[in-house]
Design a protein around this motif. Structure first.
Motif, PDB file in Angstrom:
ATOM      1  N   VAL A 399      29.836  44.034  35.739  1.00 25.65           N
ATOM      2  CA  VAL A 399      30.381  44.506  37.014  1.00 25.65           C
ATOM      3  C   VAL A 399      30.647  43.349  37.966  1.00 25.65           C
ATOM      4  CG1 VAL A 399      29.898  45.873  39.074  1.00 25.65           C
ATOM      5  CG2 VAL A 399      29.337  46.789  36.821  1.00 25.65           C
ATOM      6  N   ILE A 400      29.697  42.423  38.090  1.00 28.19           N
ATOM      7  CA  ILE A 400      29.847  41.331  39.051  1.00 28.19           C
ATOM      8  C   ILE A 400      31.032  40.419  38.705  1.00 28.19           C
ATOM      9  CG2 ILE A 400      28.734  39.245  39.963  1.00 28.19           C
ATOM     10  CD1 ILE A 400      26.090  40.782  39.901  1.00 28.19           C
ATOM     11  N   PRO A 401      31.205  39.968  37.442  1.00 30.79           N
ATOM     12  CA  PRO A 401      32.413  39.188  37.134  1.00 30.79           C
ATOM     13  C   PRO A 401      33.699  39.967  37.381  1.00 30.79           C
ATOM     14  CG  PRO A 401      30.793  38.904  35.387  1.00 30.79           C
ATOM     15  CD  PRO A 401      30.282  39.997  36.287  1.00 30.79           C
ATOM     16  N   LEU A 402      33.712  41.265  37.079  1.00 31.92           N
ATOM     17  CA  LEU A 402      34.913  42.062  37.293  1.00 31.92           C
ATOM     18  C   LEU A 402      35.301  42.087  38.764  1.00 31.92           C
ATOM     19  CD1 LEU A 402      37.113  44.076  36.389  1.00 31.92           C
ATOM     20  CD2 LEU A 402      35.431  45.908  36.738  1.00 31.92           C
ATOM     21  N   VAL A 403      34.351  42.386  39.631  1.00 30.46           N
ATOM     22  CA  VAL A 403      34.650  42.447  41.070  1.00 30.46           C
ATOM     23  C   VAL A 403      35.037  41.061  41.580  1.00 30.46           C
ATOM     24  CG1 VAL A 403      33.731  43.019  43.349  1.00 30.46           C
ATOM     25  CG2 VAL A 403      33.104  44.423  41.369  1.00 30.46           C
ATOM     26  N   HIS A 404      34.380  40.018  41.070  1.00 28.87           N
ATOM     27  CA  HIS A 404      34.715  38.652  41.468  1.00 28.87           C
ATOM     28  C   HIS A 404      36.164  38.325  41.132  1.00 28.87           C
ATOM     29  CE1 HIS A 404      34.590  34.181  40.171  1.00 28.87           C
ATOM     30  NE2 HIS A 404      34.983  34.250  41.418  1.00 28.87           N
ATOM     31  N   PHE A 405      36.577  38.591  39.908  1.00 29.78           N
ATOM     32  CA  PHE A 405      37.944  38.268  39.490  1.00 29.78           C
ATOM     33  C   PHE A 405      38.969  39.119  40.239  1.00 29.78           C
ATOM     34  CE2 PHE A 405      35.956  37.109  35.185  1.00 29.78           C
ATOM     35  CZ  PHE A 405      35.828  35.781  35.553  1.00 29.78           C
ATOM     36  N   ALA A 406      38.710  40.432  40.353  1.00 32.42           N
ATOM     37  CA  ALA A 406      39.686  41.335  40.965  1.00 32.42           C
ATOM     38  C   ALA A 406      39.905  41.037  42.445  1.00 32.42           C
ATOM     39  CB  ALA A 406      39.244  42.790  40.789  1.00 32.42           C
ATOM     40  N   SER A 407      38.912  40.433  43.092  1.00 30.67           N
ATOM     41  CA  SER A 407      39.025  40.149  44.527  1.00 30.67           C
ATOM     42  C   SER A 407      39.437  38.705  44.812  1.00 30.67           C
ATOM     43  CB  SER A 407      37.694  40.450  45.226  1.00 30.67           C
ATOM     44  OG  SER A 407      36.648  39.679  44.674  1.00 30.67           O
TER      45      SER A 407
END
Length: 447
Positions: A399-407
């Protein structure tokens, strides 16, 4: 280019190879025509990822929640589904906008030690996910045909051959297979909900209005955390960011924006189906067990045994087992595909398609067969719970890498999510981390 930046540049170039190259951009997308034709062209990936939100790992928590606490936890199912809709939308956005799946993005933008750590955590999660799915399939085969659990696990492991065959026919064939099994699950639980005839007012009241008891009752809070922890599947975030790229949309800014819109609609509609199935499991559990004084029911086998006599519907138990079999088969197929995406994305392995699938499947299925053989029928419930705990431990690593990349505007450019969505996504990530830490604390310390 300096010597210091050359290795990083080469690594990013390697990581940018197409995800699932054998089916990359193979599904045609109409450039004109009605919105319905456009929606149909993009429909499919959302239903593949929705499978993970109604897999056998969710059944135990839904059954236990309904049997013990009535309709109260319907709100938690609704909340977890909304969280899933947001995270899967971010996953689709990442895949379409960057041209990388989540595993490839981790390889491209994180240092090698971090990349290997994330890969290892994800492989453990896929094995844990397979544990629940293969056990669910084995239990269903045992309930329907009397096949021993170990042999049922072996049969479930043959899905790698099925994936190879369907993928050789085209990605649409795999999607059609998944949708067909989802339809079986939907019909089976639709019939059971009609037979249960639950009070509609109580259902909608519990689904949209939270009860303070969810927080104040420790036993209810534990199951609520389990429902959230079991709902958002880590491998789905990797899977979705890859399979949305199977569509042959124009790789321009305008084409990507259009693809993001339709992919988000697709996943949202599919996850509403998952919401119905999870809610249906809990509702049937309430009517059959909670309202008849059988609140102790928590295992899938026990629920199957009591369902027909308590609902007064002779085929209720059979429908339950058929839906479980469809759910298990669906989940193992998508987990096999996710295993390939994870191994290729993180490690950049260049193996033949059949070898990659057999390797990723073998890494997951062998421990499942061994554990099932050791624990036998009496331990399947505990194994399902254990699989959800392991998944909870891995969830923040996805979850944390996903939100990091998407933002990140540096990675996504103009496709980075707006600040409001970014703040909401980080809030969801933090909430998931906190709830899963509490789940682990309660599980191991028995609080």
């Amino acid at each position: 280019m300096t010597d210091a930046t050359a290795p990083l540049s080469r690594m990013r170039e390697e990581a940018h190879r197409p995800s699932l190259p054998e089916v990359h951009a193979t599904v045609a997308v109409p450039q004109g025509g009605s919105w319905l034709r456009k929606l149909f062209a993009f429909m499919g990936p959302g239903y593949l990822i929705s499978v993970g939100y109604m897999d056998p790992g969710n059944w135990a928590t839904d059954i236990a929640g309904g049997a013990r606490f009535g309709y109260t936890l319907l709100f938690v199912i609704m909340l977890s589904n909304l969280m899933a809709i947001l995270l899967q939308a971010l996953s689709a956005r990442l895949g379409i906008a960057s041209g990388r799946d989540l595993a490839q993005a981790c390889r491209a933008y994180y240092p090698r030690p971090v990349n290997y750590l994330l890969w290892f955590a994800c492989e453990i999660a896929i094995i844990a996910c397979d544990l629940a799915e293969v056990i669910g399939t084995a239990i269903a085969l045992n309930l329907l045909f009397g096949i021993p659990l170990v042999w049922g696990a072996v049969i479930a492991g043959l899905d790698a051959i099925l994936v190879l065959y369907l993928m050789s026919r085209g990605f649409r064939w795999l999607e059609a297979f998944i949708v067909a099994l989802l339809s079986i699950i939907f019909i089976c639980f639709g019939i059971q909900v009609i037979a249960a005839a639950p009070p509609v007012q109580a259902i909608f009241g519990s689904m949209f209005i939270p009860s303070r008891e969810i927080v104040t009752n420790p036993a209810m809070l534990y199951i609520a955390i389990g429902i959230i922890g079991a709902t958002v599947m880590p491998h789905n975030l990797y899977l979705h960011s890859s399979i949305v790229q199977t569509r042959a949309y124009p790789r321009t800014d305008e084409g990507k924006r259009d693809a993001i819109k339709w992919a988000t609609i697709d996943s949202t509609l599919a996850l509403m189906l998952a919401l119905f199935v999870n809610a249906a499991i809990l509702i049937v559990s309430v009517v059959a067990f909670h309202d008849t004084g059988n609140s102790h029911v928590a295992s899938i086998e026990h629920a199957h045994e009591l369902l027909s006599p308590l609902l007064g519907l002779g085929i209720a138990s059979t429908l339950f087992a058929v839906a479980l079999l469809a759910s298990g088969l669906n989940s193992t197929v998508t987990a096999t595909l996710a295993g390939q995406i994870v191994m290729e994305g993180f490690l950049n392995l260049r193996l033949p398609h059949w070898a990659r699938r057999l390797l990723t499947r073998g890494l997951a299925i062998i421990p499942v067969i061994v554990v099932t053989a050791i624990y036998g029928p009496s331990g399947t419930g505990e194994l399902l719970i254990l699989s959800q705990v392991v998944l909870s431990m891995q969830l923040p690593f996805a979850v944390i890498p996903l939100v990091h990349f998407a933002s990140s505007r540096g990675i996504m450019g103009s496709f980075a999510v707006p600040r409001v969505v970014c703040a909401l996504a980080w809030a969801v990530a933090v909430l998931i981390v906190i709830l899963n830490i509490k789940l682990l604390y309660d599980t191991f310390l028995g609080i």
